[in-house]
Design a protein around this motif. Structure first.
Motif, PDB file in Angstrom:
ATOM      1  N   LYS A  97       0.831  -1.205   0.000  1.00  0.00           N
ATOM      2  CA  LYS A  97       0.000   0.000   0.000  1.00  0.00           C
ATOM      3  C   LYS A  97       0.863   1.251   0.000  1.00  0.00           C
ATOM      4  O   LYS A  97       0.682   2.156  -0.810  1.00  0.00           O
ATOM      5  CB  LYS A  97      -0.915  -0.003   1.225  1.00  0.00           C
ATOM      6  CG  LYS A  97      -1.820   1.209   1.338  1.00  0.00           C
ATOM      7  CD  LYS A  97      -2.718   1.099   2.575  1.00  0.00           C
ATOM      8  CE  LYS A  97      -3.628   2.308   2.706  1.00  0.00           C
ATOM      9  NZ  LYS A  97      -4.477   2.201   3.934  1.00  0.00           N
ATOM     10  N   LYS A  98       1.838   1.296   0.913  1.00  0.00           N
ATOM     11  CA  LYS A  98       2.713   2.465   1.002  1.00  0.00           C
ATOM     12  C   LYS A  98       3.917   2.139   1.878  1.00  0.00           C
ATOM     13  O   LYS A  98       3.856   1.257   2.729  1.00  0.00           O
ATOM     14  CB  LYS A  98       1.963   3.665   1.595  1.00  0.00           C
ATOM     15  CG  LYS A  98       2.674   4.996   1.388  1.00  0.00           C
ATOM     16  CD  LYS A  98       1.773   6.184   1.724  1.00  0.00           C
ATOM     17  CE  LYS A  98       2.506   7.481   1.451  1.00  0.00           C
ATOM     18  NZ  LYS A  98       1.679   8.664   1.776  1.00  0.00           N
ATOM     19  N   ILE A  99       5.011   2.849   1.643  1.00  0.00           N
ATOM     20  CA  ILE A  99       6.215   2.718   2.463  1.00  0.00           C
ATOM     21  C   ILE A  99       6.446   4.048   3.169  1.00  0.00           C
ATOM     22  O   ILE A  99       6.459   5.101   2.545  1.00  0.00           O
ATOM     23  CB  ILE A  99       7.436   2.331   1.606  1.00  0.00           C
ATOM     24  CG1 ILE A  99       7.208   0.954   0.954  1.00  0.00           C
ATOM     25  CG2 ILE A  99       8.698   2.315   2.449  1.00  0.00           C
ATOM     26  CD1 ILE A  99       8.303   0.514   0.014  1.00  0.00           C
ATOM     27  N   TYR A 100       6.603   3.986   4.504  1.00  0.00           N
ATOM     28  CA  TYR A 100       6.728   5.188   5.313  1.00  0.00           C
ATOM     29  C   TYR A 100       8.121   5.273   5.928  1.00  0.00           C
ATOM     30  O   TYR A 100       8.684   4.262   6.349  1.00  0.00           O
ATOM     31  CB  TYR A 100       5.717   5.181   6.463  1.00  0.00           C
ATOM     32  CG  TYR A 100       4.287   4.919   6.052  1.00  0.00           C
ATOM     33  CD1 TYR A 100       3.467   5.948   5.594  1.00  0.00           C
ATOM     34  CD2 TYR A 100       3.740   3.637   6.135  1.00  0.00           C
ATOM     35  CE1 TYR A 100       2.139   5.716   5.226  1.00  0.00           C
ATOM     36  CE2 TYR A 100       2.431   3.391   5.784  1.00  0.00           C
ATOM     37  CZ  TYR A 100       1.629   4.429   5.326  1.00  0.00           C
ATOM     38  OH  TYR A 100       0.324   4.179   4.979  1.00  0.00           O
ATOM     39  N   LYS A 101       8.639   6.486   6.039  1.00  0.00           N
ATOM     40  CA  LYS A 101       9.941   6.710   6.688  1.00  0.00           C
ATOM     41  C   LYS A 101       9.708   7.081   8.143  1.00  0.00           C
ATOM     42  O   LYS A 101       8.880   7.935   8.458  1.00  0.00           O
ATOM     43  CB  LYS A 101      10.689   7.834   5.973  1.00  0.00           C
ATOM     44  CG  LYS A 101      12.094   8.105   6.507  1.00  0.00           C
ATOM     45  CD  LYS A 101      13.064   7.021   6.108  1.00  0.00           C
ATOM     46  CE  LYS A 101      14.477   7.288   6.616  1.00  0.00           C
ATOM     47  NZ  LYS A 101      15.174   8.331   5.843  1.00  0.00           N
ATOM     48  N   ALA A 102      10.443   6.441   9.053  1.00  0.00           N
ATOM     49  CA  ALA A 102      10.368   6.793  10.465  1.00  0.00           C
ATOM     50  C   ALA A 102      10.845   8.236  10.647  1.00  0.00           C
ATOM     51  O   ALA A 102      11.729   8.710   9.933  1.00  0.00           O
ATOM     52  CB  ALA A 102      11.223   5.847  11.289  1.00  0.00           C
ATOM     53  N   VAL A 103      10.246   8.936  11.608  1.00  0.00           N
ATOM     54  CA  VAL A 103      10.576  10.348  11.828  1.00  0.00           C
ATOM     55  C   VAL A 103      11.524  10.486  13.019  1.00  0.00           C
ATOM     56  O   VAL A 103      11.479   9.698  13.965  1.00  0.00           O
ATOM     57  CB  VAL A 103       9.305  11.185  12.067  1.00  0.00           C
ATOM     58  CG1 VAL A 103       8.395  11.125  10.846  1.00  0.00           C
ATOM     59  CG2 VAL A 103       8.545  10.729  13.313  1.00  0.00           C
ATOM     60  N   SER A 104      12.372  11.483  12.953  1.00  0.00           N
ATOM     61  CA  SER A 104      13.298  11.737  14.055  1.00  0.00           C
ATOM     62  C   SER A 104      12.527  12.257  15.265  1.00  0.00           C
ATOM     63  O   SER A 104      11.722  13.182  15.157  1.00  0.00           O
ATOM     64  CB  SER A 104      14.350  12.763  13.628  1.00  0.00           C
ATOM     65  OG  SER A 104      15.217  13.063  14.705  1.00  0.00           O
ATOM     66  N   ALA A 105      12.760  11.632  16.429  1.00  0.00           N
ATOM     67  CA  ALA A 105      12.068  12.030  17.656  1.00  0.00           C
ATOM     68  C   ALA A 105      13.004  11.834  18.844  1.00  0.00           C
ATOM     69  O   ALA A 105      12.759  11.010  19.726  1.00  0.00           O
ATOM     70  CB  ALA A 105      10.793  11.208  17.826  1.00  0.00           C
TER      71      ALA A 105
END
Length: 283
Positions: free
Chosen positions: A5-13
């Protein structure tokens, strides 16, 4: 094959001096039922004389946590009686259920000596019928996790819960959640079949892989459509992935800080119970 469906990038936190990337939830994806939350801490190197992990005593209710220690260690303690130090390659599975208080900090040895650290924590929801289950904790060192070798040893599947072929994971899941961590050498590949009514959790910790015809690299979470059943993965370089799957609960999710329930009133009740000492008293 299962379509992506989609590929997401983890966000800096970041959390103070702790390098952290959050793959779930983000602005793009809230959760993949019943997989709620993933924090990826590190990789980084701590100097000798450090303060270690910052996760002092805090409460939880209504879900489970699975922590992967890739480098470094975690000293766990909770009001249900769980206490140990898990080192690199091990995992910790905690069922918060009706509620407890726990702490996840670095060992005195790690704080004194320092060293590399990389840790991931994944949260699973619990269905309404198990929200108030008795709390439980299981810690496993690397040597206690069964490994299935694929592709002439180029792929190591560390089976945590559920089964891979005839190998059963050592942790029983209340909600029939399958989880494994998979290490792949460059060029190594595997395929597996996952029923189309189960949601897949697929996160690339290190390296890069081709999964069902698309490239996914480190710090990326892959969401699949519930159509086909086959998953084909090939490592484009040395890689490490987390793979899980489960039937979605299709229940309301109401979360506030350390509690995940089905209604706002249950959240208020959780805070009241915590303040009244019903989740234990930290000593």
């Amino acid at each position: 094959m299962r379509k992506i469906k989609k590929i997401y990038k983890a966000v800096s936190a970041p959390m103070g001096d702790l390098v952290t990337y959050r793959a779930l939830p983000t602005r793009e994806v809230e959760y993949i039922d019943p997989f709620l939350f993933l924090n990826h801490h590190g990789p980084q190197v701590y100097k000798p004389g450090n303060n270690g992990l910052p996760f002092g005593p805090h409460p939880h209710r209504g879900f489970e946590t699975l922590t992967f220690i890739l480098d470094g260690d975690i000293m766990h303690q909770d009001t249900g009686g769980g206490q140990d130090v898990i080192e690199a390659g091990g995992v910790q599975w905690m069922t918060a259920g009706s509620g407890l208080i726990h702490a996840e900090i670095s060992s005195e040895k790690f704080k004194k000596e320092g060293g590399p650290l990389e840790i991931l924590q994944l949260w699973f929801n619990l269905p309404a019928k198990h929200k108030m289950a008795k709390p439980n904790y299981i810690g496993l060192q690397k040597s206690e996790i069964p490994v299935v070798k694929e592709d002439n040893g180029k792929v190591n599947v560390n089976v945590i819960s559920g089964s891979w072929d005839d190998t059963k994971g050592p942790i029983p899941s209340l909600s029939d959640i399958y989880m494994a961590s998979i290490e792949l050498q460059a060029g190594g590949s595997f395929s597996t079949t996952i029923a189309s009514d189960r949601n897949i959790f697929f996160y690339v910790v290190r390296g890069a892989v081709n999964v069902n015809g698309e490239k996914a690299a480190k710090l990326q979470l892959v969401e699949f459509i519930n159509d086909g059943e086959e998953l084909k993965v090939e490592a484009l370089e040395d890689s490490y992935i987390l793979l899980g799957h489960a039937k979605p609960f299709n229940e309301p999710v109401v979360s506030h800080g350390p509690f995940v329930m089905n209604t706002e009133e249950e959240i208020h009740e959780a805070f009241r119970d915590y303040q009244a000492g019903k989740m234990g008293v930290w000593k």
